[in-house]
Scaffold this active site. Structure first.
Site, PDB file in Angstrom:
ATOM      1  N   HIS A   1       8.219   5.901  59.160  1.00 17.84           N
ATOM      2  CA  HIS A   1       8.045   7.037  58.254  1.00 17.84           C
ATOM      3  C   HIS A   1       7.502   6.491  56.941  1.00 17.84           C
ATOM      4  O   HIS A   1       8.079   6.684  55.871  1.00 17.84           O
ATOM      5  CB  HIS A   1       9.360   7.799  58.064  1.00 17.84           C
TER       6      HIS A   1
ATOM      7  N   HIS B   1      -1.549   9.532  64.773  1.00 19.79           N
ATOM      8  CA  HIS B   1      -0.099   9.426  64.903  1.00 19.79           C
ATOM      9  C   HIS B   1       0.396   9.908  66.259  1.00 19.79           C
ATOM     10  O   HIS B   1       1.341   9.352  66.818  1.00 19.79           O
ATOM     11  CB  HIS B   1       0.564  10.239  63.785  1.00 19.79           C
TER      12      HIS B   1
END
Length: 737
Positions: A95, A49
């Site tokens: 998200h 990420h």
């Protein structure tokens, strides 16, 4: 080893998401066994990420420069020049994993994080968008996830006070175990008021701003860098908790200290919280950073250095401050009721030093934390090419009128009014075109200038052919902006894929990025920001490859923008762009025949570019009364959408008599627009474009209250609207579990 610290075992390393060779790389870098805090820091910095270790090799091929680009990828948000001394900052982020685990908080903190990315650049947010993908409607979790995500997006955006003006919602069984929540924010600023995250100066105070630090969100970035299994709900503590009212205060306080000249550099505490923000600020400025965690405002007692460094508590920023401005900046944050604490300083050591309770908890080389992060050239294989579906081989399962009703009432193509009516799309008073059109339009300050914003992708195209699907996502975004009269100026992307350690998934990613790059270059539509979200799969089942494209366009005068609604009976209807009846990977096959076979429609970028300029010129010169680009569902769906928006019907003639009618009406050929205008103007447009070798054809007139397709029973606009508007309220009518 520090006292009371656990031994660093292979099991502990694995729990932090590091592979054995990555851990050995880190040990060699620092020359010793790390402390627990150092292990936590590197697990945050080197996860997928934050480090983009599987993707950054390929992202280098994207075009990131252009005549309007001020800041491309690498900052909190991309920044483009929109003239008159103003700039636009925008970005999209995902998200996904948090929203599947805890849909309300996952979605709220997704919105909060992307808003901070924008106002950290010094820009005031003026619009939000989102792209949502859920599992099959009949899956037991889907309704619960839809309800929670939509409530979370609305709850945060509405409370913060920014309009949510555009988006996408889709359903497919491949998202059953891993939904997608992509959030985009757009802001504006004066050109001289752009701020970056690059620290400068030795001995400058590092200031913690905003809300207090808690234990929520610890290992959030690491969780987002791993695939799910049946125990994914156990990761609920890694999901952050948002407070939109605190973020509104943080926005106003941040913009005020920026305007007062207090800020050297500023960085949002997003993924990996204090760790990533501090390292990035120092490393970009070729400086070291020293933090004293005893001074970090905490909302929970007894937090360890490890917890503070990895917490992803929301509504927090880190700033490098001009020392002589400390008192003034503190007073501003105190006025807004927010924490302001000097927690460290910049140094000339190029070390990242963390102190807590009189001990050094971490002492690491700051630039190497980023520069030495693994970068993988993972094995990949290209997706096998599919055969084109010959239109004559597709047997229509029903009449074309029935097919149209089924398509516009399907989960993917029905009205999303149920969703967007839960968002405040009018707050700030500058929304000119609301959700439901090709692109939203917002006025800039008092006008007349404005921005058009949109986001788009067709995952089934990308699954069938990642290269063409990547091209098409950019081209569709381009068409959406052109269709309202805006000049497309730059894009952001959110690249959602499965496990990159599987060569077939990595192949999807590589080819989609290449397709995006080719389209961006040809359309002069540079990529200025973005996000990569990998490992979107559960128990080995990956999502459809979903590279969402968010685009921004510029309108010199918002009063001249176009809408898709039919305006007046008697107007001529023109089709710009040739129809060949391409049915491969179409909504028609998927919805009516349950098939996602066949190659997707090819994208001719030269034609896209040419047709976009033509349509924008027609709008700017006041030649057309309505414009709509064609995509999912083809010509018939486009006509139905225009009819419903204007509450007017149409008489369509058989303009391609040799083509099977289901292919003519529902083929998804690209680079096409429907425009309406008076009859005399239509004849001029058709003549001039045909003379230039561009397909332009009169296909009918706006008339009555029914849509009349050749050879079909007329369909009333009321029946179209009933089918289109009905599915979502029916689906969500029963209480979500």
């Amino acid at each position: 080893m520090l006292k009371n610290e656990p031994e660093i075992t292979p099991e502990l390393v694995k729990a932090h998401g590091l592979k054995p060779d990555e851990y050995e790389r880190f040990v060699q870098l620092i020359g010793r066994v790390p402390t627990l805090t150092e292990l936590g820091i590197v697990s945050a910095m080197w996860n997928e990420h934050c480090s983009y270790k599987s993707s950054r090799l390929h992202l280098k091929g994207l075009p990131t420069k252009g005549k309007r680009v001020i800041h491309g990828p690498g900052e909190n948000a991309g920044v483009v020049d929109i003239g008159d001394g103003m700039v636009c900052a925008f970005k999209m982020e995902s998200h996904n994993h948090p929203s599947y685990i805890e849909p309300y908080q996952g979605a709220t903190t997704g919105v909060g994080g992307i808003l901070r990315d924008v106002f950290t650049m010094g820009a005031r947010p003026v619009a939000c968008l989102n792209a949502l993908r859920f599992g099959a409607p009949d899956h037991p979790k889907t309704k619960h996830l839809v309800a929670g995500v939509v409530a979370g997006i609305g709850g945060y955006g509405n409370s913060f006070g920014v309009p949510t003006v555009a988006g996408q919602v889709g359903f497919h069984p491949r998202y059953n175990g891993n939904i997608l929540v992509n959030a985009m924010a757009v802001g504006i600023a004066k050109k001289e008021m752009i701020f970056t995250s690059q620290a400068s100066g030795v001995g400058m105070p590092i200031v913690y701003l905003g809300s207090k630090t808690g234990r929520d969100g610890i290992h959030g970035a690491t969780m987002a860098s791993a695939e799910f299994d049946d125990n994914s709900d156990e990761k609920r503590p890694t999901v952050q908790v948002g407070d939109p009212f605190a973020e509104k205060l943080l926005l106003e306080a941040s913009l005020e200290i920026m305007a007062k000249g207090c800020v050297i550099a500023i960085q949002d505490m997003g993924a990996a919280g204090l760790t990533c923000s501090a390292v990035e600020m120092g490393a970009k400025g070729d400086l070291g950073v020293e933090l004293d965690l005893d001074k970090v405002p905490c909302r929970e007692p007894g937090m360890s250095a490890y917890e503070m460094m990895l917490s992803e508590s929301q509504e927090r920023m880190l700033m490098v401050l001009h020392p002589h401005k400390e008192a003034e900046a503190r007073a501003i944050f105190t006025k807004w009721g927010l924490d302001f604490a000097v927690i460290g300083k910049t140094t000339d050591t190029l070390r990242f030093v963390i102190k807590h309770r009189g001990e050094v908890m971490a002492d690491l080389p700051i630039k190497e934390l980023g520069d030495e992060a693994p970068m993988y050239d993972r094995p990949w294989v290209e997706t096998p090419k599919r055969q084109a579906v010959r239109r004559g081989d597709v047997a229509p399962p029903c009449t074309n009128a029935e097919a149209l009703i089924k398509l516009i009432g399907s989960p993917d193509m029905c009205s999303k009014r149920w969703v967007w009516e839960q968002y405040d799309h009018l707050i700030l008073g500058n929304t000119v075109q609301m959700p439901g059109g090709d692109a939203a339009v917002i006025r800039l300050e008092n006008g007349p200038k404005g921005l058009a914003v949109t986001c788009d992708v067709t995952p089934r195209y990308v699954e069938a052919d990642p290269f063409e699907g990547g091209k098409q996502a950019v081209a569709e975004c381009w068409r959406n902006l052109c269709a309202v009269g805006a000049e497309p100026i730059a894009l952001t992307d959110n690249l959602n894929f499965g496990n990159p350690e599987r060569p077939e998934i990595m192949g999807q990613f590589v080819m989609a990025v290449r397709g995006i790059g080719e389209a961006s270059r040809r359309l002069d539509f540079p990529v200025v920001s973005g996000n990569v979200s990998l490992y979107n799969e559960t128990n080995g089942q990956g999502i459809l490859p979903t590279p969402t494209i968010g685009g921004v366009g510029l309108l010199e005068d918002v009063t001249k923008h176009a809408t898709l609604a039919f305006k007046k009976s008697g107007d001529a209807i023109l089709l710009i762009g040739e129809t060949r009846g391409w049915l491969g990977s179409s909504a028609y096959l998927a919805t009516l025949l349950g098939s996602e076979e066949g190659a997707p429609p090819p994208v001719d970028l030269d034609t896209e570019f040419q047709h976009g300029i033509i349509v924008r010129n027609l709008i700017a010169n006041g030649k057309v009364s309505a414009v709509h680009d064609l995509s999912d569902g083809g010509l018939a769906v486009g006509l139905a959408e225009m009819a419903m928006a204007g509450n007017l019907g149409a008489m369509i003639q058989d303009f391609e008599p040799e083509m099977p009618k289901h292919a003519l009406f529902f083929g998804e050929d690209q680079a096409r627009y429907i425009v309406t205008c008076d009859g005399g103007t239509a004849a001029q447009i058709e003549h001039h474009l045909s003379e230039a070798g561009i397909y332009a054809r009169f296909i009918g007139i706006v008339a009555g209250t029914t849509l009349n397709l050749p050879g079909e029973v007329p369909i009333s606009v009321a029946d179209l609207r009933g089918a289109h508007e009905g599915w979502f309220p029916r689906f969500m009518g029963a209480a979500a579990e």
